[in-house]
Motif scaffolding. Structure first.
Motif, PDB file in Angstrom:
ATOM      1  N   ARG A  78      11.115  23.946  79.946  1.00 34.11           N
ATOM      2  CA  ARG A  78      11.347  23.014  78.841  1.00 34.11           C
ATOM      3  C   ARG A  78      11.499  23.808  77.546  1.00 34.11           C
ATOM      4  NH1 ARG A  78       7.829  17.544  79.673  1.00 34.11           N
ATOM      5  NH2 ARG A  78       8.358  17.214  81.871  1.00 34.11           N
ATOM      6  N   ALA A  79      12.573  23.530  76.827  1.00 29.13           N
ATOM      7  CA  ALA A  79      12.800  24.235  75.562  1.00 29.13           C
ATOM      8  C   ALA A  79      13.847  23.499  74.740  1.00 29.13           C
ATOM      9  CB  ALA A  79      13.262  25.663  75.819  1.00 29.13           C
ATOM     10  N   ASP A  80      13.765  23.676  73.412  1.00 32.47           N
ATOM     11  CA  ASP A  80      14.731  23.095  72.476  1.00 32.47           C
ATOM     12  C   ASP A  80      15.301  24.208  71.603  1.00 32.47           C
ATOM     13  OD1 ASP A  80      14.305  20.187  73.062  1.00 32.47           O
ATOM     14  OD2 ASP A  80      12.279  20.691  72.422  1.00 32.47           O
ATOM     15  N   TYR A  81      16.561  24.070  71.244  1.00 33.64           N
ATOM     16  CA  TYR A  81      17.256  25.074  70.442  1.00 33.64           C
ATOM     17  C   TYR A  81      18.114  24.371  69.392  1.00 33.64           C
ATOM     18  CZ  TYR A  81      16.188  27.477  74.813  1.00 33.64           C
ATOM     19  OH  TYR A  81      15.546  27.964  75.932  1.00 33.64           O
ATOM     20  N   ALA A  82      18.264  25.001  68.253  1.00 31.48           N
ATOM     21  CA  ALA A  82      19.114  24.435  67.198  1.00 31.48           C
ATOM     22  C   ALA A  82      19.611  25.561  66.309  1.00 31.48           C
ATOM     23  CB  ALA A  82      18.354  23.395  66.376  1.00 31.48           C
ATOM     24  N   GLY A  83      20.841  25.410  65.829  1.00 25.76           N
ATOM     25  CA  GLY A  83      21.418  26.400  64.934  1.00 25.76           C
ATOM     26  C   GLY A  83      22.868  26.082  64.650  1.00 25.76           C
ATOM     27  N   ARG A  84      23.579  27.063  64.162  1.00 27.28           N
ATOM     28  CA  ARG A  84      24.980  26.878  63.778  1.00 27.28           C
ATOM     29  C   ARG A  84      25.885  27.666  64.704  1.00 27.28           C
ATOM     30  NH1 ARG A  84      21.655  26.930  59.492  1.00 27.28           N
ATOM     31  NH2 ARG A  84      21.868  25.218  57.981  1.00 27.28           N
ATOM     32  N   VAL A  85      27.060  27.127  64.966  1.00 31.03           N
ATOM     33  CA  VAL A  85      28.028  27.848  65.787  1.00 31.03           C
ATOM     34  C   VAL A  85      28.580  29.014  64.978  1.00 31.03           C
ATOM     35  CG1 VAL A  85      28.622  25.753  67.047  1.00 31.03           C
ATOM     36  CG2 VAL A  85      30.004  26.443  65.071  1.00 31.03           C
ATOM     37  N   THR A  86      29.225  29.944  65.680  1.00 33.00           N
ATOM     38  CA  THR A  86      29.829  31.089  65.009  1.00 33.00           C
ATOM     39  C   THR A  86      31.163  30.665  64.409  1.00 33.00           C
ATOM     40  OG1 THR A  86      28.793  32.583  66.598  1.00 33.00           O
ATOM     41  CG2 THR A  86      30.624  33.457  65.300  1.00 33.00           C
ATOM     42  N   GLY A  87      31.199  30.504  63.088  1.00 28.35           N
ATOM     43  CA  GLY A  87      32.416  30.036  62.430  1.00 28.35           C
ATOM     44  C   GLY A  87      32.629  28.556  62.676  1.00 28.35           C
ATOM     45  N   GLY A  88      33.491  27.942  61.937  1.00 28.51           N
ATOM     46  CA  GLY A  88      33.833  26.549  62.174  1.00 28.51           C
ATOM     47  C   GLY A  88      32.995  25.544  61.429  1.00 28.51           C
ATOM     48  N   GLY A  89      31.847  25.950  60.884  1.00 29.74           N
ATOM     49  CA  GLY A  89      31.045  25.056  60.062  1.00 29.74           C
ATOM     50  C   GLY A  89      30.290  23.976  60.799  1.00 29.74           C
ATOM     51  N   ALA A  90      30.201  24.032  62.121  1.00 26.34           N
ATOM     52  CA  ALA A  90      29.477  23.013  62.882  1.00 26.34           C
ATOM     53  C   ALA A  90      28.103  23.532  63.283  1.00 26.34           C
ATOM     54  CB  ALA A  90      30.269  22.609  64.119  1.00 26.34           C
ATOM     55  N   VAL A  92      15.728   2.414  60.265  1.00 24.28           N
ATOM     56  CA  VAL A  92      15.878   2.513  61.719  1.00 24.28           C
ATOM     57  C   VAL A  92      15.042   3.687  62.217  1.00 24.28           C
ATOM     58  CG1 VAL A  92      18.198   1.519  61.739  1.00 24.28           C
ATOM     59  CG2 VAL A  92      17.912   4.000  61.557  1.00 24.28           C
ATOM     60  N   THR A  93      14.631   3.585  63.464  1.00 26.70           N
ATOM     61  CA  THR A  93      13.843   4.651  64.080  1.00 26.70           C
ATOM     62  C   THR A  93      14.766   5.592  64.834  1.00 26.70           C
ATOM     63  OG1 THR A  93      11.925   3.209  64.327  1.00 26.70           O
ATOM     64  CG2 THR A  93      12.011   5.174  65.725  1.00 26.70           C
ATOM     65  N   ALA A  94      14.589   6.868  64.568  1.00 26.41           N
ATOM     66  CA  ALA A  94      15.383   7.893  65.254  1.00 26.41           C
ATOM     67  C   ALA A  94      14.549   8.476  66.399  1.00 26.41           C
ATOM     68  CB  ALA A  94      15.784   8.996  64.290  1.00 26.41           C
ATOM     69  N   GLU A  95      15.137   8.527  67.554  1.00 24.90           N
ATOM     70  CA  GLU A  95      14.454   9.016  68.752  1.00 24.90           C
ATOM     71  C   GLU A  95      14.662  10.522  68.905  1.00 24.90           C
ATOM     72  OE1 GLU A  95      14.620   8.209  73.588  1.00 24.90           O
ATOM     73  OE2 GLU A  95      16.334   7.729  72.306  1.00 24.90           O
ATOM     74  N   PRO A  96      13.580  11.295  69.025  1.00 27.93           N
ATOM     75  CA  PRO A  96      13.767  12.719  69.347  1.00 27.93           C
ATOM     76  C   PRO A  96      14.367  12.837  70.745  1.00 27.93           C
ATOM     77  CG  PRO A  96      11.529  12.276  68.569  1.00 27.93           C
ATOM     78  CD  PRO A  96      12.152  10.950  68.859  1.00 27.93           C
ATOM     79  N   ILE A  97      15.436  13.587  70.852  1.00 28.18           N
ATOM     80  CA  ILE A  97      16.122  13.715  72.124  1.00 28.18           C
ATOM     81  C   ILE A  97      15.654  14.967  72.853  1.00 28.18           C
ATOM     82  CG2 ILE A  97      18.362  14.082  73.228  1.00 28.18           C
ATOM     83  CD1 ILE A  97      17.996  11.281  72.224  1.00 28.18           C
ATOM     84  N   SER A  98      15.269  14.777  74.102  1.00 27.55           N
ATOM     85  CA  SER A  98      14.956  15.913  74.959  1.00 27.55           C
ATOM     86  C   SER A  98      15.887  15.864  76.154  1.00 27.55           C
ATOM     87  CB  SER A  98      13.498  15.841  75.438  1.00 27.55           C
ATOM     88  OG  SER A  98      13.345  14.850  76.430  1.00 27.55           O
ATOM     89  N   GLY A  99      15.772  16.846  77.015  1.00 28.10           N
ATOM     90  CA  GLY A  99      16.631  16.885  78.182  1.00 28.10           C
ATOM     91  C   GLY A  99      16.353  15.767  79.165  1.00 28.10           C
ATOM     92  N   ILE A 117      24.794  22.962  66.298  1.00 27.50           N
ATOM     93  CA  ILE A 117      24.582  22.564  67.685  1.00 27.50           C
ATOM     94  C   ILE A 117      23.096  22.542  67.992  1.00 27.50           C
ATOM     95  CG2 ILE A 117      24.757  24.942  68.563  1.00 27.50           C
ATOM     96  CD1 ILE A 117      26.180  23.742  71.041  1.00 27.50           C
ATOM     97  N   ALA A 118      22.694  21.610  68.831  1.00 27.13           N
ATOM     98  CA  ALA A 118      21.330  21.534  69.326  1.00 27.13           C
ATOM     99  C   ALA A 118      21.383  21.371  70.837  1.00 27.13           C
ATOM    100  CB  ALA A 118      20.571  20.371  68.694  1.00 27.13           C
ATOM    101  N   VAL A 119      20.465  22.019  71.532  1.00 27.32           N
ATOM    102  CA  VAL A 119      20.388  21.949  72.989  1.00 27.32           C
ATOM    103  C   VAL A 119      18.940  21.689  73.368  1.00 27.32           C
ATOM    104  CG1 VAL A 119      20.772  23.156  75.174  1.00 27.32           C
ATOM    105  CG2 VAL A 119      22.288  23.602  73.231  1.00 27.32           C
ATOM    106  N   SER A 120      18.736  20.766  74.298  1.00 24.23           N
ATOM    107  CA  SER A 120      17.403  20.467  74.795  1.00 24.23           C
ATOM    108  C   SER A 120      17.419  20.516  76.315  1.00 24.23           C
ATOM    109  CB  SER A 120      16.934  19.094  74.312  1.00 24.23           C
ATOM    110  OG  SER A 120      15.623  18.814  74.796  1.00 24.23           O
ATOM    111  N   ALA A 121      16.558  21.349  76.891  1.00 26.29           N
ATOM    112  CA  ALA A 121      16.484  21.503  78.350  1.00 26.29           C
ATOM    113  C   ALA A 121      15.124  21.023  78.835  1.00 26.29           C
ATOM    114  CB  ALA A 121      16.686  22.959  78.742  1.00 26.29           C
ATOM    115  N   ARG A 122      15.150  20.228  79.892  1.00 27.31           N
ATOM    116  CA  ARG A 122      13.925  19.701  80.481  1.00 27.31           C
ATOM    117  C   ARG A 122      14.056  19.634  81.999  1.00 27.31           C
ATOM    118  NH1 ARG A 122      12.704  20.317  75.998  1.00 27.31           N
ATOM    119  NH2 ARG A 122      11.386  19.076  74.604  1.00 27.31           N
TER     120      ARG A 122
END
Length: 220
Positions: free
Chosen positions: A63-75, A206-213, A77-82
């Motif tokens: 189980r792990a969560d990741y977040a950051g910026r892509v290389t170039g492009g200004g976008a 509104v309530t925002a749900e934390p997203i996991s895998g 990304i977040a990834v959640s694995a479970r």
């Protein structure tokens, strides 16, 4: 003056021949090694070549969560694995976004999303890395682990009576990016309060749900 006689000449020849023979024997004895004698020369054994081995790669966490910026492009990304499943979200806060999901095995990511969105890569205890394709563009990324409140959030509010979808990526440095989508229209999502897990959409909290895998694994 008397010349030497034949006997003297013969004796001189014998003595000379004997001297030459002794000299040859001595020279031959010095050159030939004695059978069974130990050699005085030292034997040099070459050292085995040095070997270098790469350090072992960090194991993939369950189980792990990741977040950051892509290389170039200004976008971003977040990834959640479970436990063998993963969800990812890529967003630029303006128009581009894609939700992706899929199974994981051995730290490998192979995720799919709507409109031919895809993500391939890998993850370990330190980071997630790979490539993501969304809206016809492909980005590379290497993003670090994210600890709450950093990570991925989602909400399904109403906007002027219509169903909408909001997604946010909160970066490890506290900054955030998100998109609010209603039908085919997309605008920047309103600010999210990660501590409270709420945002105001169209004047309504509104309530925002934390997203996991493991959560939100339905239709994205």
């Amino acid at each position: 003056m008397k010349h030497p006689g034949p006997l003297f000449t013969l004796l001189a020849g014998v003595v000379l021949a004997g001297g030459i023979g002794v000299a040859d024997l001595a020279a031959g004895t010095g050159a030939a090694p004695v059978a069974g004698a130990a050699s005085t020369s030292s034997t040099t054994t070459a050292a085995p070549p040095a070997t270098t081995s790469a350090p072992p790669k960090p194991a993939a966490p369950a189980r792990a969560d990741y977040a950051g910026r892509v290389t170039g492009g200004g976008a971003s990304i977040a990834v959640s694995a479970r436990d063998g499943h993963a969800i990812a979200y890529v967003c630029d806060g303006k128009k581009l976004e894609a939700w992706l999901q899929g199974v994981t095995a051995g730290g490998k990511l192979d995720l799919k999303g709507a409109r031919n969105a895809s993500l391939t890569g890998s993850f370990d205890t330190a980071s997630a890395t790979g490539t993501v394709t969304a809206a016809g563009r492909t980005y590379e990324f290497t993003v670090p682990t994210a600890k709450k409140p950093a990570g991925l959030y989602r909400a399904t509010p109403k906007v002027k009576g219509k169903s909408a979808r909001a997604g946010w990526i909160v970066q490890p440095d506290g900054s955030q990016v998100g998109l609010l989508t209603t039908g085919e229209d997309a605008t920047a999502a309103p600010a999210l309060d990660p501590a409270a897990g709420t945002a105001t959409v169209d004047g309504v909290p509104v309530t925002a749900e934390p997203i996991s895998g493991l959560t939100g694994t339905g239709d994205f």
